[in-house]
Structure formats: C-alpha cells, structure tokens
Design an enzyme around this catalytic site. Sequence first.
Site, PDB file in Angstrom:
ATOM      1  N   ASN A  94       0.853  -1.189   0.000  1.00  0.00           N
ATOM      2  CA  ASN A  94       0.000   0.000   0.000  1.00  0.00           C
ATOM      3  C   ASN A  94       0.885   1.234   0.000  1.00  0.00           C
ATOM      4  O   ASN A  94       1.880   1.289   0.727  1.00  0.00           O
ATOM      5  CB  ASN A  94      -0.904   0.023   1.235  1.00  0.00           C
ATOM      6  CG  ASN A  94      -1.649   1.342   1.403  1.00  0.00           C
ATOM      7  OD1 ASN A  94      -1.092   2.321   1.898  1.00  0.00           O
ATOM      8  ND2 ASN A  94      -2.895   1.375   0.991  1.00  0.00           N
ATOM      9  N   THR A 124      -4.797  -0.025  -2.905  1.00  0.00           N
ATOM     10  CA  THR A 124      -5.217   1.177  -2.181  1.00  0.00           C
ATOM     11  C   THR A 124      -6.276   0.783  -1.167  1.00  0.00           C
ATOM     12  O   THR A 124      -7.035  -0.165  -1.378  1.00  0.00           O
ATOM     13  CB  THR A 124      -5.802   2.253  -3.113  1.00  0.00           C
ATOM     14  OG1 THR A 124      -7.115   1.845  -3.549  1.00  0.00           O
ATOM     15  CG2 THR A 124      -4.915   2.480  -4.319  1.00  0.00           C
ATOM     16  N   GLU A 125      -6.330   1.519  -0.056  1.00  0.00           N
ATOM     17  CA  GLU A 125      -7.334   1.222   0.958  1.00  0.00           C
ATOM     18  C   GLU A 125      -8.759   1.420   0.449  1.00  0.00           C
ATOM     19  O   GLU A 125      -9.716   0.894   1.008  1.00  0.00           O
ATOM     20  CB  GLU A 125      -7.111   2.078   2.210  1.00  0.00           C
ATOM     21  CG  GLU A 125      -7.233   3.567   2.018  1.00  0.00           C
ATOM     22  CD  GLU A 125      -5.905   4.231   1.666  1.00  0.00           C
ATOM     23  OE1 GLU A 125      -5.696   5.375   2.106  1.00  0.00           O
ATOM     24  OE2 GLU A 125      -5.083   3.609   0.961  1.00  0.00           O
ATOM     25  N   ALA A 126      -8.887   2.173  -0.657  1.00  0.00           N
ATOM     26  CA  ALA A 126     -10.208   2.410  -1.238  1.00  0.00           C
ATOM     27  C   ALA A 126     -10.755   1.177  -1.943  1.00  0.00           C
ATOM     28  O   ALA A 126     -11.947   1.124  -2.263  1.00  0.00           O
ATOM     29  CB  ALA A 126     -10.151   3.582  -2.212  1.00  0.00           C
ATOM     30  N   GLY A 127      -9.892   0.174  -2.229  1.00  0.00           N
ATOM     31  CA  GLY A 127     -10.384  -1.070  -2.796  1.00  0.00           C
ATOM     32  C   GLY A 127      -9.739  -1.531  -4.081  1.00  0.00           C
ATOM     33  O   GLY A 127     -10.052  -2.614  -4.574  1.00  0.00           O
TER      34      GLY A 127
END
Length: 658
Positions: A297, A323-326
């Site tokens: 990440n 990414t932490e958004a998916g």
Amino acid sequence: MKKNKVISADEAIALIRQNDVVTTTGFVQSCIPEALHAALEKRFVETGSPRGLTLIMTAGAGDSKGLGTGRLHHDGLLTRVIAANFGRMPKVAKAAQENKIRGYNLPQGVISQLYRACAAGQPGLFSKVGLQTYVDPRYGGAKVNTLTTDDIVKLVEVDGEEWLFYTATKIDVAFIRGTSADPSGNISFEKEALTLDCLAQAMAARNNGGIVIAQVERIVDDGFLLPKDVRVPGILVDCVVVAEPEMHRMNYGVQHDAALAGQIRVPVAGMRKMKLDARKVIARRAAFELPPNGVVNLGVGAPEGIAAVANEEKITPYITLTTEAGAVGGVLASGSSFGSATNADCVIDQNQMFDFYDGGGLDMTCLGMAECDALGNVNTSMFGGRLNGCGGFINISQNARSVVFAGTFTVGGLEVEVDDGKVRIVQEGKSQKFVSQVEQNTFSGPYAQSRSQPVLYVTERCVFQLTGDGLELIEVAPGIDIERDILPHMAFKPIIRNPVPMDARIFRDEPMELVADLLNLNLSDRVSYDAERNILFINLEGWYCRVKSDLDDLRMAIVDVCRKAGQRVHSVVNHDGFRINENLYDDYAGMVQYLLANYYVSTTRYATSAFLRLKMEEALSRRGLAPHVFERKEDAQAFLEGTDRKVRRISPAVASAA
C-alpha cells in the site's frame, strides 16, 4: 403497484429530518455524490433546515475548497461529525477546532467496518486498531475538542489482551452513488472508479428504518441490469436522483476515464520518468524495501513516487500495489484520481480491503509523515494548528508487516540538488519534522517495537530505523555531513552507531537494476567455498533480508555450494551492513539450525553493529545454539581456526574408538 423511485434531488433531500444521522460516500476527490451535497446545502441556506445533523464519513470527500462535504459547513447544519479525514472540509474542521460542533476522528477502516456492524444490528466493533494512539481512551479517545465529551471508544480486555471497542452510531440517511439505476432502484457501478462502502451504508440505513438516496448518471429500463452487475439492490434504495454530468464527475479533475473504471486496459509502458530530485531519491530508497511478490500500500505524497520508480525499474510484475479504497493491482493513480488504479486486477469494497489489511494481508506500506520524535512516534493527523485527520493511516501502519515512512527531512522552502552522485542542501526548510515530541500520536513507535514490527524513516539525506532504544541513524546520503546537515535540524539526537552510505545507485540518473535485488538474482555470488581449508565464505555485506522467502533463497544458495563440496564445511558469515526485518530473526536462527544439522561442522559470523550482534545472539540462544557472533572478521576467523584444530584432534580418537 410497482413504485418508480426516481425523484428530484430537492424532493429527496426534503425527506431528511432535524437531528438525523447522515452518512455519505466518496474517497478524496472520487465517487462523490455532489448533487446530493449541493441540494442539502441549498435547502439549508434557503430554509434553515434541517438543523443539528450528525455527519459520518470515512475518507475525505471534497476538494478542500468548498465542494463535497465542504458544502456542509454552514452554522447550525451540523452538530456532530464522525470522520477519518477533516482536511477535505477545512471550514467544518475549523468549526470543530473552535468548539462549535462535536467531533471524532476515527480510523478510516474502523468507520468503514462500523457500517457493517450497524447493518447487522450489532452494538459496535472490537479492534486493536488505534491502541496507543490518540484514538485510545487513555490518550483522548479520538475526540477533537473539549465540547466532545461522550465516549464512543472504550478500552476492554479479552482473554488478557487489550482491545478497543468502537460504539456503532445508528444511521438515518445514506447518500450513495452509482452509474445506472432502474426504476426499482437497483444500482450498478460500471463507470465508477470505486465501489467503496455503498452497499454497507445502504444496509445500515435501511435496517435502522432510515432512507437511502442514490445518485446516478442515468436511468435504464427494468430488466436491463444483469444480476451480477447490480452492486446495491433496489430493496435497499428509497430514492434515485439523476445528476447532471458536472455533478457526477468521476472525480474533480476527471469527467470520466474508462481505464480507471476498468472498462478498458491501456498501455502504461510510456509512463513519464521522474526527474532525479529529492522526491525521487526518497522514492528510490523506499523502493529497496519492496518485498518480492508482496502486497503493498502506498500513501499520498512522497510515497506515490514508488509506483513510478517500480515501473521505471520494471519490477511492477513482481509486486501488487493496492489502495485502501479497494483497488488491487495495476498502476496506482495520483492527483485527483488518488485511490483508484489504471488497469486494476479488481476493485473490492473498502470495508473488505480493510479486513484484508487488518488481518495482516499487507506485506509493506509506505506512508508520509508530518512529524516524528525520538521514540519513533509519527504524527499525520493534527499539526501546525490544523486538524487533518488520520484517514486510513492507523489501520495501515499498525497492521502492515513492515512500514516505511517517507518524506523530506525538513519542510517549508527546502531546496535540494542531486548532482554527480551526491546530495547538496541548497536551502534548508524552515520547519523541522523531527521534533522533541509529536503534537498528536498517529503511530506509536513503542507499540510497534513491542510487536517486533520493522519500521524505517526515509528522507532525501538519511535513513533512520526504529530500535528498542528509539530512532537510530543507519544510512547517510553521499555529500551529506551528519554534523552539518542532520543533527542541527533535529530537536533530538538520534542513536548513532555505525551509519553506512545510502546505496550509490539511488543518486545516479540511470536505472538501478533493482529487479536483481528484489529477486535475489545475484545471491549465489555471495557464497564461495575454499576447498583447501574447507571453509565456506558467505558475504552478506549490504544485503537486506525483507521477507521469509529471502531467507529461503539464501538457504538454497548455501546448500547448493555445500552439496558440491561433498562434505561438511566450516562457515564464516560477513554481516557488516546486513539488515534483516525485525520479525525474521527467529527464522534466521532456524536456518542456521538447519544448516548446522545438515551441512556445517561449525559456523561463526561477524558484524560491526552491536545492535545486530545482540539481536542475533538472542535469536540463536533461544534455539539453543551457541551464538559465536564477533565484532571483527579476525576474531571470527580465529575462532573458526581454533574449532578446526579441535575437530582434527578429536577425529582420530573418535575413529580409534570406533
């Protein structure tokens, strides 16, 4: 009768009542239901209603200049905000800092997962995320001001371990966004860059008896949407609002990009090469930490440059960026598109990505840093009088197998020149980043040490490593003088034992051939055998053992030479400049144990680093092995020669007894 759920934005917003709890979607500048935010702002400005709303959101959703959730800053509209990021709505953040509204700054992943808890009718969420940071009730409980008094984070003990319990807040209204809707309210996401938490938010509101308002760009006929394309079913949706194109941009900088939406794949070989400056130096040094075949990440700012360096060095096929958004795989986007990816392998919901992160799925993360102190604590959430928020920083930094914090050494007017393989500070930054004590603790160095989490701090002029004694200076860039360019610009003196030069390749404007390091292609060159003396020499000087597979590669290289020798050997290992991740010392000792049992007569090693010698001695002793770790090469070889003479004396006696 079948209901047509398509109504105007004003009609939908009219359903919101005083004191409702409203949640909205969006990530930084992407996937924001702008038409709904605008309609809510319009109603309040014109009528003074609804008042006293609670806003719940994960990442920032705005342009920092008044769009997105920034539209909701008007006095009286909000009474409470629960968010991971306040930086995208500075006027709302200011109201919180001035004690005009109550506020909580929770980790992004926690809020994301709390939507699911709400949907399932659960009271809240147990998590270790946030322990020993400002989120921990012992250090503030995530409250952003003195007006905020209710505790929504509790410290609890389960089976002797500390956990945080986050109380779920029931949701009355959910703003979500998709691409297409049919009259029944089934929503698809074919032109969206991300799906975020729309499904969980809709369930949370629907199961609480609330309403779900979906913004889309078009209406399609019943039966047009395929079942597997529907990401939010119509049973969860009360109202559908069709937005004008300007109010339904993919993000504030892009109307629509089919590659970011996963509708097409585009060639990326022509990505522009980064200029060799301070930012690239930082990204290049951080890239040396990339784990082979690992999941990574990257944060916003300096860490973004790693993606460009990875592409330039042709190592992208050997790592998976997320990414932490998916977004999983592909080339991570930056700027207004941050959070999405070109040519992604897949896009999953945000709460599912945080499940993966929290469970230990991340091999490495590289994140920015605003402040850092002698204990290795890092602040990114509140500094310089500004409430920015933690975003996904706490989830990611606490749970990644290894962490690299990256950023310039100072900030505010810093000018750096990289030339002739050296770094020169043309103008020093006005503000120090390495301070006596961070303003707010977003990452706890001591907590990371207690869990043996490897942590590095990379700047354009030097590199620090987190140790049990605090921050240690381990590398210095060529051209940089410690007394002139480092110590005067820190509020504390780091541990200085044996710093080595940063890799010279970083400062030359040519490919670093990083793929050889990443895949250990030259590892066999580090192992040689002296048949006359029956000694195996292993030169690990400057080698970095990042993950367990690196140890596997080293073991195979050693075993291959031992088998060719045809007999048990004595080994001498050079560990000068050698680095190993904190959580791999026991695996290293296990490798030594295996080699002693199968291929070695004896083994000894040397390292000038007292810290490395200590850690190796501890790991080997735990396995019941004699450490034999010396400071100097001569001492290691003298011990080996003494052992060899002893073996030769014992061997005839053993043969005679046999």
